[in-house]
Motif scaffolding. Structure first.
Motif, PDB file in Angstrom:
ATOM      1  N   ASN A  84       8.044   0.438  21.050  1.00  0.00           N
ATOM      2  CA  ASN A  84       7.311   1.166  20.019  1.00  0.00           C
ATOM      3  C   ASN A  84       8.279   1.735  18.988  1.00  0.00           C
ATOM      4  N   HIS A  85       7.882   1.807  17.720  1.00  0.00           N
ATOM      5  CA  HIS A  85       8.679   2.547  16.742  1.00  0.00           C
ATOM      6  C   HIS A  85       8.338   4.030  16.897  1.00  0.00           C
ATOM      7  N   SER A  86       9.010   4.645  17.855  1.00  0.00           N
ATOM      8  CA  SER A  86       8.792   6.067  18.136  1.00  0.00           C
ATOM      9  C   SER A  86      10.017   6.488  18.927  1.00  0.00           C
ATOM     10  N   ILE A 126      -1.239  -0.841  -4.247  1.00  0.00           N
ATOM     11  CA  ILE A 126      -2.493  -0.239  -3.770  1.00  0.00           C
ATOM     12  C   ILE A 126      -2.257   1.233  -3.432  1.00  0.00           C
ATOM     13  N   GLU A 127      -3.118   2.060  -3.950  1.00  0.00           N
ATOM     14  CA  GLU A 127      -3.019   3.513  -3.698  1.00  0.00           C
ATOM     15  C   GLU A 127      -4.414   4.095  -3.535  1.00  0.00           C
ATOM     16  N   ILE A 128      -4.461   5.331  -3.052  1.00  0.00           N
ATOM     17  CA  ILE A 128      -5.736   6.041  -3.055  1.00  0.00           C
ATOM     18  C   ILE A 128      -5.955   6.587  -4.481  1.00  0.00           C
ATOM     19  N   LEU A 162       2.020  -2.936   4.494  1.00  0.00           N
ATOM     20  CA  LEU A 162       1.148  -1.763   4.637  1.00  0.00           C
ATOM     21  C   LEU A 162       2.008  -0.526   4.914  1.00  0.00           C
ATOM     22  N   VAL A 163       2.351   0.141   3.839  1.00  0.00           N
ATOM     23  CA  VAL A 163       3.278   1.283   3.915  1.00  0.00           C
ATOM     24  C   VAL A 163       2.507   2.605   3.914  1.00  0.00           C
ATOM     25  N   GLY A 164       1.422   2.664   3.169  1.00  0.00           N
ATOM     26  CA  GLY A 164       0.692   3.928   2.996  1.00  0.00           C
ATOM     27  C   GLY A 164      -0.005   4.375   4.262  1.00  0.00           C
ATOM     28  N   SER A 165       0.141   5.657   4.571  1.00  0.00           N
ATOM     29  CA  SER A 165      -0.654   6.252   5.636  1.00  0.00           C
ATOM     30  C   SER A 165      -0.557   7.762   5.480  1.00  0.00           C
ATOM     31  N   VAL A 166      -1.342   8.462   6.285  1.00  0.00           N
ATOM     32  CA  VAL A 166      -1.366   9.919   6.166  1.00  0.00           C
ATOM     33  C   VAL A 166      -0.299  10.503   7.077  1.00  0.00           C
ATOM     34  N   VAL A 177       3.381  -4.013   8.884  1.00  0.00           N
ATOM     35  CA  VAL A 177       2.954  -2.604   8.874  1.00  0.00           C
ATOM     36  C   VAL A 177       4.161  -1.684   9.033  1.00  0.00           C
ATOM     37  N   VAL A 178       4.263  -0.731   8.112  1.00  0.00           N
ATOM     38  CA  VAL A 178       5.355   0.253   8.100  1.00  0.00           C
ATOM     39  C   VAL A 178       4.795   1.654   8.368  1.00  0.00           C
ATOM     40  N   GLY A 179       3.605   1.934   7.815  1.00  0.00           N
ATOM     41  CA  GLY A 179       2.988   3.262   7.961  1.00  0.00           C
ATOM     42  C   GLY A 179       2.795   3.606   9.425  1.00  0.00           C
ATOM     43  N   ASN A 180       3.178   4.808   9.784  1.00  0.00           N
ATOM     44  CA  ASN A 180       3.153   5.215  11.197  1.00  0.00           C
ATOM     45  C   ASN A 180       1.801   5.731  11.675  1.00  0.00           C
ATOM     46  N   PRO A 181       1.527   5.620  12.964  1.00  0.00           N
ATOM     47  CA  PRO A 181       2.287   4.920  14.012  1.00  0.00           C
ATOM     48  C   PRO A 181       2.159   3.400  13.846  1.00  0.00           C
ATOM     49  N   GLY A 191       4.253   6.230  -3.150  1.00  0.00           N
ATOM     50  CA  GLY A 191       4.962   7.120  -2.224  1.00  0.00           C
ATOM     51  C   GLY A 191       6.464   6.934  -2.289  1.00  0.00           C
ATOM     52  N   GLN A 192       7.145   7.681  -1.420  1.00  0.00           N
ATOM     53  CA  GLN A 192       8.613   7.648  -1.381  1.00  0.00           C
ATOM     54  C   GLN A 192       9.183   6.266  -1.104  1.00  0.00           C
ATOM     55  N   ILE A 193       8.681   5.614  -0.061  1.00  0.00           N
ATOM     56  CA  ILE A 193       9.227   4.299   0.311  1.00  0.00           C
ATOM     57  C   ILE A 193       8.910   3.301  -0.805  1.00  0.00           C
ATOM     58  N   GLY A 194       7.684   3.391  -1.322  1.00  0.00           N
ATOM     59  CA  GLY A 194       7.292   2.508  -2.416  1.00  0.00           C
ATOM     60  C   GLY A 194       8.260   2.596  -3.578  1.00  0.00           C
ATOM     61  N   THR A 250       0.855  -1.191   0.000  1.00  0.00           N
ATOM     62  CA  THR A 250       0.000   0.000   0.000  1.00  0.00           C
ATOM     63  C   THR A 250       0.895   1.247   0.000  1.00  0.00           C
ATOM     64  N   GLY A 251       0.346   2.355  -0.461  1.00  0.00           N
ATOM     65  CA  GLY A 251       1.160   3.573  -0.568  1.00  0.00           C
ATOM     66  C   GLY A 251       2.250   3.393  -1.611  1.00  0.00           C
ATOM     67  N   ALA A 252       1.930   2.615  -2.650  1.00  0.00           N
ATOM     68  CA  ALA A 252       2.954   2.184  -3.615  1.00  0.00           C
ATOM     69  C   ALA A 252       3.516   3.341  -4.447  1.00  0.00           C
TER      70      ALA A 252
HETATM   71  P1  NAX Z   1       4.695   9.215   1.282  1.00  0.00           P
HETATM   72  O1  NAX Z   1       3.795  10.291   1.782  1.00  0.00           O
HETATM   73  O2  NAX Z   1       5.752   9.507   0.296  1.00  0.00           O
HETATM   74  O3  NAX Z   1       3.778   8.060   0.651  1.00  0.00           O
HETATM   75  C1  NAX Z   1       2.658   7.549   1.270  1.00  0.00           C
HETATM   76  C2  NAX Z   1       1.739   7.044   0.190  1.00  0.00           C
HETATM   77  O4  NAX Z   1       0.640   6.417   0.825  1.00  0.00           O
HETATM   78  C3  NAX Z   1       1.176   8.152  -0.710  1.00  0.00           C
HETATM   79  O5  NAX Z   1       1.454   7.843  -2.063  1.00  0.00           O
HETATM   80  C4  NAX Z   1      -0.319   8.137  -0.397  1.00  0.00           C
HETATM   81  O6  NAX Z   1      -1.097   8.416  -1.552  1.00  0.00           O
HETATM   82  C5  NAX Z   1      -0.490   6.695   0.061  1.00  0.00           C
HETATM   83  N1  NAX Z   1      -1.673   6.467   0.886  1.00  0.00           N
HETATM   84  C6  NAX Z   1      -2.243   7.304   1.810  1.00  0.00           C
HETATM   85  N2  NAX Z   1      -3.354   6.744   2.307  1.00  0.00           N
HETATM   86  C7  NAX Z   1      -3.484   5.533   1.717  1.00  0.00           C
HETATM   87  C8  NAX Z   1      -4.451   4.504   1.807  1.00  0.00           C
HETATM   88  N3  NAX Z   1      -5.504   4.623   2.591  1.00  0.00           N
HETATM   89  N4  NAX Z   1      -4.285   3.404   1.036  1.00  0.00           N
HETATM   90  C9  NAX Z   1      -3.232   3.286   0.208  1.00  0.00           C
HETATM   91  N5  NAX Z   1      -2.295   4.253   0.057  1.00  0.00           N
HETATM   92  C10 NAX Z   1      -2.423   5.354   0.814  1.00  0.00           C
HETATM   93  O7  NAX Z   1       5.272   8.501   2.588  1.00  0.00           O
HETATM   94  P2  NAX Z   1       6.534   7.535   2.726  1.00  0.00           P
HETATM   95  O8  NAX Z   1       7.748   8.343   2.927  1.00  0.00           O
HETATM   96  O9  NAX Z   1       6.505   6.531   1.630  1.00  0.00           O
HETATM   97  O10 NAX Z   1       6.209   6.842   4.147  1.00  0.00           O
HETATM   98  C11 NAX Z   1       5.120   5.963   4.305  1.00  0.00           C
HETATM   99  C12 NAX Z   1       4.890   5.679   5.774  1.00  0.00           C
HETATM  100  O11 NAX Z   1       6.018   5.031   6.349  1.00  0.00           O
HETATM  101  C13 NAX Z   1       4.647   6.920   6.633  1.00  0.00           C
HETATM  102  O12 NAX Z   1       3.568   6.656   7.512  1.00  0.00           O
HETATM  103  C14 NAX Z   1       5.918   7.032   7.430  1.00  0.00           C
HETATM  104  O13 NAX Z   1       5.706   7.687   8.661  1.00  0.00           O
HETATM  105  C15 NAX Z   1       6.267   5.576   7.616  1.00  0.00           C
HETATM  106  N6  NAX Z   1       7.640   5.288   8.013  1.00  0.00           N
HETATM  107  C16 NAX Z   1       7.821   4.259   8.872  1.00  0.00           C
HETATM  108  C17 NAX Z   1       9.078   3.865   9.279  1.00  0.00           C
HETATM  109  C18 NAX Z   1       9.263   2.736  10.235  1.00  0.00           C
HETATM  110  O14 NAX Z   1      10.419   2.483  10.603  1.00  0.00           O
HETATM  111  N7  NAX Z   1       8.242   2.030  10.682  1.00  0.00           N
HETATM  112  C19 NAX Z   1      10.294   4.585   8.815  1.00  0.00           C
HETATM  113  C20 NAX Z   1      10.075   5.373   7.570  1.00  0.00           C
HETATM  114  C21 NAX Z   1       8.742   6.065   7.476  1.00  0.00           C
HETATM  115  O15 NAX Z   1       8.820   7.251   8.209  1.00  0.00           O
END
Ligand code: NAX
Length: 326
Positions: free
Chosen positions: A186-188, A41-43, A86-90, A128-132, A14-17, A10-12
């Protein structure tokens, strides 16, 4: 040739994707013999950008990449997937409280948990990667009760890798000399990099770096604040190193852990080390390639216990804030 496995990200777009997908498709995550089908998967608004990423994946002609599904539909996105990353989040915006962020992202992870339970393959594992990420994982897991709790993971490997490098640089050795650096909690900024049990060249880290104050005043804050330091320097949050940590974690879970070592990942606590059962808490873990377990018998001194409890308390608070989503 093996049967391809299906990997959802998810969030494919985005930067991490952008760093992660190419490494999965190249074989870095599941090995050079394992073909993959990527489910991206993306929005809806990000679909045009995602299409560009799809074109670039196609332009790599990866031998192991056997198909791409690009969608904003969660049912299609998670259909028959063996792994859900699950990488995508707000992201947190200015003026937003942690509670607001938890609630906005919490809603994403209730929906994704339900869609994974309804559509994924029987053997699905979710990371799950998306924070928190710990609490997002907790929410998704609690909305997908048909999936066993040992299949849910949250990422702390980036913290581990950061900590390993700090120790290696201080000791003047290669990173491969540093072992058993576990991240607890926690990852925080409350996570605890346990240097007491880390080894450098087979010896306790505290015997190699004889500088207690450095560990407390420099090492721990550097690791805890590394994410913020990268944002300050780059104007963007860590992406390539985060993608690398995703690859490292999955690789660690699907391969046997070398004897005498461990790695860090957030898992559903079974009460080990007195940590509240059911929280997604990072422990030292070993895997046999299929199943994992929490390393038992790690020595916990008073300092470690204090840090482990502080990060556990933060997770309890986060859990209380999202109670209505569980
Ligand atoms: P970006 O903002 O570059 O990309 C996130 C992507 O997720 C965007 O393309 C957005 O359209 C998409 N998205 C938003 N809501 C969605 C949904 N409901 N379904 C599918 N896609 C959705 O962020 P990026 O730098 O790629 O980071 C992604 C997440 O990883 C963030 O939450 C960030 O905080 C978290 N991280 C977690 C880390 C960890 O160690 N656990 C470290 C790196 C990163 O900070």
């Amino acid at each position: 040739m093996k049967t391809p496995i299906r990997v959802a990200v998810t969030g494919a777009a985005g930067q991490i994707g952008y760093s992660l997908l190419f490494r999965i498709a190249s074989g870095a995550m599941f090995g050079p013999e394992q073909p993959v089908i990527l489910h991206l998967i993306e929005i809806e608004p990000a679909l045009p950008a995602l299409n560009g990423v799809v074109m670039e994946l196609q332009d790599c002609a990866f031998p192991l990449l056997k198909g791409i599904v690009a969608t904003a539909d969660l049912n299609a996105g998670f259909k028959d997937v063996n792994w859900a990353l699950l990488v995508g989040s707000v992201p947190r915006k200015q003026g937003m409280e942690r509670k607001d962020l938890l609630s906005i992202n919490g809603k994403i992870f209730t929906g994704q948990g339900k869609a994974i339970a309804a559509n994924a393959a029987k053997d699905v594992r979710i990371f799950v990667v998306g924070n928190p990420c710990n609490t997002n994982c907790l929410i998704a897991m609690n909305n997908a009760k048909s999936i066993p709790s040992d299949r849910w993971f949250a990422m702390t490997m980036l913290d581990q890798n950061r900590a390993v490098t700090q120790l290696a640089m201080k000791a003047g050795v290669d990173t491969t000399e540093v072992k058993n650096l576990a991240i607890w909690g926690n990852h925080s900024s409350t996570m605890y990099p346990d240097y007491f049990n880390a080894k450098i060249g087979g010896k306790p880290a505290t015997e190699v770096i004889k500088h207690e104050i450095w560990f407390k005043d420099t090492f721990i804050p550097t690791v805890q604040q590394r994410g913020a330091a990268i944002i300050k320097a780059r104007g963007l949050s860590s992406a390539a190193s985060a993608a690398n940590a995703v690859v490292d974690t999955v690789r660690n879970l699907v391969n046997p852990t070398p004897a005498g070592t461990c790695f860090s990942v957030g898992v559903c606590s079974d009460g080990s080390y007195g940590i509240e059962k059911g929280l997604i808490y990072s422990f030292p873990i070993v895997s046999d390639g299929k199943n994992w377990k929490i390393v038992q018998g790690v020595e916990i001194n008073e300092f470690s216990r204090e840090k482990m409890t502080a990060t556990e308390n933060e997770l309890k608070e986060e859990k209380a804030m999202v109670a209505e989503l569980l």
